[in-house]
Design an enzyme around this catalytic site. Structure first.
Site, PDB file in Angstrom:
ATOM      1  N   GLU A  47       0.855  -1.185   0.000  1.00 23.38           N
ATOM      2  CA  GLU A  47       0.000   0.000   0.000  1.00 23.38           C
ATOM      3  C   GLU A  47       0.888   1.232   0.000  1.00 23.38           C
ATOM      4  O   GLU A  47       1.948   1.244   0.625  1.00 23.38           O
ATOM      5  CB  GLU A  47      -0.929   0.026   1.211  1.00 23.38           C
ATOM      6  CG  GLU A  47      -1.781   1.291   1.254  1.00 23.38           C
ATOM      7  CD  GLU A  47      -3.009   1.178   2.140  1.00 23.38           C
ATOM      8  OE1 GLU A  47      -3.894   2.030   2.025  1.00 23.38           O
ATOM      9  OE2 GLU A  47      -3.080   0.235   2.939  1.00 23.38           O
ATOM     10  N   CYS A 248      -6.458   1.089   2.441  1.00 25.38           N
ATOM     11  CA  CYS A 248      -7.424   2.183   2.537  1.00 25.38           C
ATOM     12  C   CYS A 248      -7.377   3.128   1.352  1.00 25.38           C
ATOM     13  O   CYS A 248      -8.355   3.824   1.081  1.00 25.38           O
ATOM     14  CB  CYS A 248      -7.206   2.954   3.842  1.00 25.38           C
ATOM     15  SG  CYS A 248      -7.611   1.992   5.324  1.00 25.38           S
ATOM     16  N   ASN A 385     -12.097  -3.288   0.816  1.00 27.45           N
ATOM     17  CA  ASN A 385     -10.947  -3.447   1.693  1.00 27.45           C
ATOM     18  C   ASN A 385     -11.375  -3.787   3.120  1.00 27.45           C
ATOM     19  O   ASN A 385     -11.454  -4.952   3.464  1.00 27.45           O
ATOM     20  CB  ASN A 385     -10.096  -2.184   1.678  1.00 27.45           C
ATOM     21  CG  ASN A 385      -8.962  -2.241   2.679  1.00 27.45           C
ATOM     22  OD1 ASN A 385      -8.230  -3.223   2.710  1.00 27.45           O
ATOM     23  ND2 ASN A 385      -8.808  -1.231   3.504  1.00 27.45           N
ATOM     24  N   GLU A 386     -11.713  -2.800   3.915  1.00 28.08           N
ATOM     25  CA  GLU A 386     -12.114  -3.061   5.307  1.00 28.08           C
ATOM     26  C   GLU A 386     -13.554  -2.633   5.536  1.00 28.08           C
ATOM     27  O   GLU A 386     -13.891  -2.153   6.612  1.00 28.08           O
ATOM     28  CB  GLU A 386     -11.183  -2.326   6.279  1.00 28.08           C
ATOM     29  CG  GLU A 386      -9.882  -3.045   6.539  1.00 28.08           C
ATOM     30  CD  GLU A 386      -9.037  -2.352   7.605  1.00 28.08           C
ATOM     31  OE1 GLU A 386      -9.432  -1.273   8.081  1.00 28.08           O
ATOM     32  OE2 GLU A 386      -7.972  -2.895   7.950  1.00 28.08           O
TER      33      GLU A 386
END
Length: 663
Positions: A47, A248, A385-386
């Site tokens: 990332e 993120c 993602n989350e």
């Protein structure tokens, strides 16, 4: 004997602290060959956080090379003399450029100077490729003086490299020259004068766009390439899977700043700038100049995956901005309605075509024109993602339906959200089972005590349904104000990874996170690899990952300790695998206690062992880690043991991780 071999993985549990005089027997059942270990078992997750891409892995040395940073288009630059910003340049998605004109006096000079990312690192004898898109609007040739300078020198001259470059075309054109550095310097600057000041001829007008500087010696020699030492560190991990580009940043602070893969392919000069989601996250470590140039884009990610020998795993936006940054008291809100998802779904389908489609398909043609006619062989795709809750579950279903229909060969990865347990975690798993996701991405950045209580995490997971992707994890001593890299946390990561190996029928992928951190630009720690402008250092956690990945084996075999370790306590932890390709048995033992332990490894089903090699990571310097100035303080050490029949007797030091490789 060289221990750094293929991969390894699996076995059983633990054992409580005992007196040094008491033997701890590990019984390895060599004939009970169990679950296959996936080639993707141990991998890497990238990332662009901590300046991991621009200023890090991506080898570009010029910051804001296309003058597109906002609100200050000159961010990263110093301008002097007669410099103006214009916005009708040759690249539609990067329209800004600068015009340099006569300063109005023979002893006044016009030019620009770039500071790089925390300076520009140069090495003695290395070549650097300077390039610029330029034109002379009036058709009259102009000479640029291109220099490497030391702004802080006490010598008579700041410049230590100077080369002329003639711009002679009325049309936009790319100009290139190669400059060799005579010195090693961490914080040089790039300076460009309009005409050569030493000739006292600062007249003329020239337009400059996409000012770039790369080392010629990049990873695999790619012109738009990766920093060689950082890419080599990834290669040396022997990763089985490579997850990208986040994280993120896939979500963005809002949908306008989400990661859009189609903006990252094609000519680098026309890839639009994007604000990095991490620029706006941490006010205690704030970097207002943190953007994404997209020079490191999806083509480069796929190519790097191929060169690392890792399965590519792209992550795409599900139609939701970051829920943490878009919180409305009772619920997180997506900024895209379920009815407006089609462009996002199209992005997923088009990405599969970009990666795998024939060279004459719409997106396969883009890949081929970039230099890779053959497919990349994409097998996995992650959506979201989350994310968590019904907002995510509702949107994911549309993606799964569309991908299953068009590409049933692609495995789909969903997420259980940001929690490692609890109500939202359970709801996430329930939804992934109902939607028949192939894998579920779990994340856990947790302190030592959590890891001590999770050494059997996957022993009782449901063997049916989706498999596990431990997509982001790291250990730290948060309660002791030690949320940084240290050997003690790495040791507990090693112990925890026995439950990954032991349960290879459930866990198919695992990737530590974050991967990279610039020592002057970090916002999150611990991290696997740290670097400055010239050097990098591999953390103890890096070596833990490498020891597992290079000793992964092909199948689990049972390995039981005579005395299990109670949850939440220090003790011994073990796992074992067989490597059918080499005929070797690989046993991992971790001693988390403060005392050395007598160990007996007994290989049931074998009469005689031929050789035993060891690889030991000594973590007794609990609060220490490798540093840029001492990069090899804690690294694996090779050794050999002499077996007796089918038994190995040895001592494992306190706070140590040992791999035993047995023929």
């Amino acid at each position: 004997m060289k221990i750094y071999s293929i991969l390894a993985g699996l076995a059983l549990a633990a054992t409580a602290p005992v007196l040094h005089a008491q033997e701890n027997t590990v019984t390895v059942q060599t004939r009970q060959v169990g679950a296959a270990i996936q080639p993707t078992m141990y991998g890497i997750f990238f990332e662009d956080i901590n300046f991991g891409a621009d200023g890090g892995l991506y080898a570009e040395l010029v910051k804001n090379r296309s003058f597109e940073f906002t609100p200050d288009h000159y961010m990263g630059w110093k301008m002097f003399g007669n410099v103006t910003l214009r916005d009708d340049g040759p690249f539609e998605r990067n329209p800004h450029y600068v015009r340099l004109a006569w300063a109005g006096h023979n002893d006044m000079w016009t030019g620009i100077q770039n500071e790089g990312f925390f300076g520009i690192g140069l090495k003695t004898g290395d070549d650097y490729r300077f390039s610029v898109w330029a034109r002379v609007p009036d058709g009259k040739p102009v000479t640029l003086l291109v220099q490497f300078i030391d702004q802080n020198t006490m010598e008579n001259r700041q410049a230590f490299v100077s080369q002329d470059l003639t711009i002679d075309s009325r049309e936009w054109k790319k100009y290139t020259l190669v400059m060799r550095s005579p010195r090693t310097i961490e914080k040089a600057n790039l300076r460009i004068f309009l005409s050569n000041p030493e000739h006292r001829s600062g007249t003329g007008t020239v337009d400059l766009e996409h000012v770039s500087l790369f080392p010629t010696d990049t990873w695999m020699g790619h012109e738009n390439g990766m920093r060689k030492d950082l890419a080599q560190a990834l290669f040396d991990l022997h990763p089985g899977v490579f997850r990208f580009p986040g994280g993120c940043i896939v979500e963005g602070s809002n949908l306008a700043t989400r990661y859009q893969w189609k903006n990252t392919v094609g000519p680098v000069e026309n890839r639009p700038l994007n604000k990095n989601r991490w620029e706006s996250t941490f006010t205690d470590r704030y970097y207002p100049d943190y953007f994404q140039s997209y020079g490191l884009g999806f083509y480069e990610y796929f190519l790097l995956s191929e060169e690392l020998g890792a399965a590519p795993l792209p992550v795409l936006n599900v139609g939701m901005a970051c829920q943490y940054q878009n919180w409305n008291k009772e619920e997180a809100h997506a900024e895209c309605s379920a009815e407006g998802l089609q462009p996002y779904i199209d992005d997923a389908l088009d990405l599969i075509e970009f990666a795998n489609g024939p060279a004459d398909s719409e997106w396969g043609k883009v890949r081929a024109e970039m230099g890779h006619p053959a497919p990349f062989g994409l097998k996995y795709i992650a959506i979201g993602n989350e994310q968590w809750g019904e907002f995510y579950f509702e949107r994911l279903k549309f993606f799964i339906d569309a991908i299953r229909k068009a590409h049933p060969e692609i495995s789909i990865i969903g997420t259980s959200g940001p929690d490692s347990e609890g109500e939202m975690f359970e709801l996430g798993w329930k939804a992934m089972r109902e939607q028949k996701a192939d894998l579920v991405d779990e994340h856990f950045y947790r302190p030592v005590d959590w890891f001590k209580n999770s050494m059997d995490r996957y022993d009782n997971y449901d063997r049916r349904g989706p498999k596990v992707f431990a997509g982001e994890y790291a250990c730290h001593d948060h309660g002791r104000n030690m949320k940084w890299n240290h050997a003690g946390a790495s040791l507990y990561e090693a112990a925890f990874m026995t439950t990954l190996e032991r349960n290879a029928d459930v866990v198919h992928m695992a990737t530590y996170a974050p991967l990279f951190a610039h020592v002057e630009g970090w916002q999150w720690r611990p991290d696997l690899i740290w670097f400055d402008n010239l050097r990098c250092v591999k953390s103890v956690s890096y070596y833990v990952q490498q020891m597992y990945a290079r000793n992964c084996g092909t199948n689990v075999i049972p390995a039981t300790l005579s005395t299990p370790t109670p949850k939440g306590e220090d003790g011994l932890f073990t796992s074992a695998v067989v490597d059918k390709q080499t005929g070797e048995y690989i046993v991992k033992v971790i001693n988390t206690t403060d005392s050395p332990k007598d160990i007996v490894l007994r290989f049931e089903g074998m009469k005689r062992l031929h050789s035993v090699g060891t690889l030991t990571l000594d973590c007794r310097s609990y609060e220490q880690d490798n540093t840029l100035d001492a990069p090899t303080s804690i690294v694996p050490q090779e050794g050999r043991l002499i077996p007796t029949d089918n038994t190995v007797r040895t001592v494992i030091a306190a706070k140590s991780f040992v791999v035993y490789r047995v023929k």
